[in-house]
Design a protein around this motif. Structure first.
Motif, PDB file in Angstrom:
ATOM      1  N   LYS A 205       0.831  -1.219   0.000  1.00 38.13           N
ATOM      2  CA  LYS A 205       0.000   0.000   0.000  1.00 38.13           C
ATOM      3  C   LYS A 205       0.862   1.265   0.000  1.00 38.13           C
ATOM      4  CE  LYS A 205      -2.044  -1.427   3.723  1.00 38.13           C
ATOM      5  NZ  LYS A 205      -2.877  -1.449   4.959  1.00 38.13           N
ATOM      6  N   GLY A 206       2.127   1.132   0.389  1.00 38.60           N
ATOM      7  CA  GLY A 206       3.000   2.296   0.487  1.00 38.60           C
ATOM      8  C   GLY A 206       3.850   2.544  -0.743  1.00 38.60           C
ATOM      9  N   ILE A 207       3.611   1.768  -1.812  1.00 35.31           N
ATOM     10  CA  ILE A 207       4.509   1.838  -2.975  1.00 35.31           C
ATOM     11  C   ILE A 207       4.514   3.227  -3.623  1.00 35.31           C
ATOM     12  CG2 ILE A 207       2.844   0.924  -4.667  1.00 35.31           C
ATOM     13  CD1 ILE A 207       5.311  -0.592  -5.908  1.00 35.31           C
ATOM     14  N   LYS A 374       0.815  -8.358  -1.564  1.00 35.99           N
ATOM     15  CA  LYS A 374      -0.380  -8.878  -0.873  1.00 35.99           C
ATOM     16  C   LYS A 374      -0.220 -10.360  -0.555  1.00 35.99           C
ATOM     17  CE  LYS A 374      -3.614  -5.613  -2.918  1.00 35.99           C
ATOM     18  NZ  LYS A 374      -4.712  -5.411  -3.881  1.00 35.99           N
ATOM     19  N   LYS A 375       0.561 -11.047  -1.381  1.00 34.84           N
ATOM     20  CA  LYS A 375       0.784 -12.488  -1.153  1.00 34.84           C
ATOM     21  C   LYS A 375       1.942 -12.744  -0.183  1.00 34.84           C
ATOM     22  CE  LYS A 375      -0.868 -13.799  -5.743  1.00 34.84           C
ATOM     23  NZ  LYS A 375      -0.482 -14.309  -7.088  1.00 34.84           N
ATOM     24  N   GLN A 376       2.393 -11.676   0.474  1.00 35.62           N
ATOM     25  CA  GLN A 376       3.484 -11.762   1.460  1.00 35.62           C
ATOM     26  C   GLN A 376       4.821 -12.181   0.836  1.00 35.62           C
ATOM     27  OE1 GLN A 376       3.018 -10.895   5.030  1.00 35.62           O
ATOM     28  NE2 GLN A 376       1.437  -9.922   3.767  1.00 35.62           N
ATOM     29  N   LYS A 383      10.837  -3.538  -9.763  1.00 36.32           N
ATOM     30  CA  LYS A 383      10.016  -4.590 -10.394  1.00 36.32           C
ATOM     31  C   LYS A 383       8.579  -4.535  -9.906  1.00 36.32           C
ATOM     32  CE  LYS A 383      13.956  -7.581 -11.177  1.00 36.32           C
ATOM     33  NZ  LYS A 383      14.863  -8.501 -10.522  1.00 36.32           N
ATOM     34  N   ALA A 384       8.379  -4.047  -8.701  1.00 39.91           N
ATOM     35  CA  ALA A 384       7.017  -3.994  -8.128  1.00 39.91           C
ATOM     36  C   ALA A 384       6.234  -2.783  -8.627  1.00 39.91           C
ATOM     37  CB  ALA A 384       7.105  -3.950  -6.606  1.00 39.91           C
ATOM     38  N   SER A 385       6.933  -1.765  -9.077  1.00 41.44           N
ATOM     39  CA  SER A 385       6.284  -0.515  -9.476  1.00 41.44           C
ATOM     40  C   SER A 385       5.599  -0.655 -10.828  1.00 41.44           C
ATOM     41  CB  SER A 385       7.335   0.594  -9.549  1.00 41.44           C
ATOM     42  OG  SER A 385       6.767   1.741 -10.099  1.00 41.44           O
TER      43      SER A 385
END
Length: 411
Positions: A205-207, A374-376, A383-385
């Motif tokens: 949520k903080g990305i 979310k899947k921990q 890569k997440a952005s």
């Protein structure tokens, strides 16, 4: 000191509001002359020549960092990350003292006062001396500061790409300069912190807050920290100290306060930086350097006096800045023109005409910021952005600058 002294003081900070000292040990460290010196060391060197409001100190910054560290500890505890009272105090001490080794005018004079010894190394020396004085109560703080403590995420809170240090200085420097692009949401980023596999991570949520932090840092570097006027002013300040040390080496008498005099007339390096040297260093601050430069405006050495006059009156050298190196031909053309007029030796001329470069890397993939999905699962930020191509911000950007007199300066 009276045993009845109230050690749970409240400070009013313009950035965060009220800040409370967590316990009596922290209060005693803040009260120590070593720490009080930070009130006399500016946070941003000579940036106030560009942004007149940038007069805040290392003291402001260190107190702000301690406050944010308290918030981080509270957040992590609510997420079932066990942090003992002793560990929390050690974190507050480590972040409070992380910059205590900064010399006068912070980064500008890091290698002018002493040779090849960083402010981090001097900070550690201060911490060891304080530890003796406080009978070993800083042992754990030193372990965390040096990265030797077994819980690695503690050190990441002190020193990483998304550490408490950066969260304070970006927000604070943005506030005092009025450069709103640096105004990051430190509260939001701290609220999104978590620990996974003993690593400091940010929940998914903080990305966007982290993306904003990376962009803000990049903008603050080019707009503020590496602003061309700051660059030329700090280069001239380094030049003044360099000239003073050269004259001192030849036995020329220079008016200076005792602490500054010691560092001008003695060659100090890692090898001979003793506890006695540290004690003298602890008495050296911006006031010593500024008062000396005011005196040196009337010195018989033309180079020292002229540089000092120029800095005191903000009559700075001209600076050109560009993305490619300045050609030898272009440099020589200006050197010849000025040398013919001024009749200065090559050495003396190098104080008024010089070239250098600066580099800024917004995001370093070698020390990645990890996002907890979310899947921990852990994903590296770039890569997440999904909104931002962070890869473009991972390449260091180099800019070249060339300084020379605007007009005849030694008339």
């Amino acid at each position: 000191m009276s045993t009845n002294t109230n050690k749970l003081k409240i400070l009013n900070d313009p950035v965060y509001g009220f800040i409370t000292t967590p316990n009596s040990l922290i209060f005693d460290i803040i009260e120590h002359p070593y720490f009080q010196r930070l009130r006399r060391v500016t946070q941003m060197g000579l940036s106030n020549l560009v942004y007149p409001g940038a007069n805040h100190t290392r003291f402001h910054h260190a107190i702000g960092c301690m406050h944010l560290m308290e918030k981080a500890v509270q957040v992590l505890r609510t997420k079932k990350v066990l942090i003992s009272t002793d560990e929390a105090t050690a974190l507050y001490l480590a972040i409070l003292l992380h910059d205590i080794g900064h010399g006068a005018f912070s980064h500008a004079l890091e290698n002018s006062i002493v040779d090849h010894i960083s402010h981090e190394e001097i900070s550690l020396k201060f911490m060891h001396v304080l530890n003796k004085e406080f009978e070993g109560k800083l042992n754990l703080a030193i372990e965390i500061f040096t990265g030797k403590y077994h819980r690695k995420f503690f050190n990441q809170l002190i020193s990483s790409q998304l550490d408490i240090d950066r969260l304070d200085y970006l927000k604070r420097d943005s506030f005092y300069t009025g450069v709103t692009e640096g105004n990051i949401s430190s509260d939001r980023i701290i609220a999104m912190m978590h620990v996974k596999n003993d690593e400091l991570v940010i929940e998914h949520k903080g990305i966007y807050s982290v993306e904003n932090f990376i962009i803000a840092r990049r903008l603050m570097y080019w707009q503020v920290y590496l602003h061309k006027t700051s660059l030329v002013a700090e280069s001239m300040l380094v030049g003044i100290l360099k000239r003073a040390k050269e004259l001192a080496k030849k036995g020329v008498e220079l008016p200076a306060t005792k602490p500054l005099y010691y560092f001008l007339y003695n060659q100090i390096s890692k090898e001979n930086f003793t506890d006695q040297t540290l004690d003298i260093f602890s008495k050296l601050d911006d006031y010593d350097v500024l008062s000396a430069i005011k005196e040196w405006t009337n010195h018989q050495d033309k180079v020292l006096s002229k540089l000092s006059q120029m800095l005191m009156n903000r009559n700075l050298l001209k600076i050109e800045i560009q993305d490619t190196a300045f050609t030898k031909g272009y440099q020589q053309k200006i050197i010849d023109k000025i040398q013919n007029k001024l009749q200065l030796s090559k050495t003396d001329l190098s104080y008024f005409i010089f070239t250098d470069s600066v580099s800024n890397q917004a995001y370093n993939t070698q020390k990645p910021i990890k996002i907890l999905t979310k899947k921990q699962e852990l994903k590296e930020l770039a890569k997440a952005s999904d909104q931002l191509n962070l890869q473009t911000l991972t390449k260091p950007v180099i800019k070249y600058y060339f300084c020379y007199p605007k007009k005849l300066i030694l008339d």
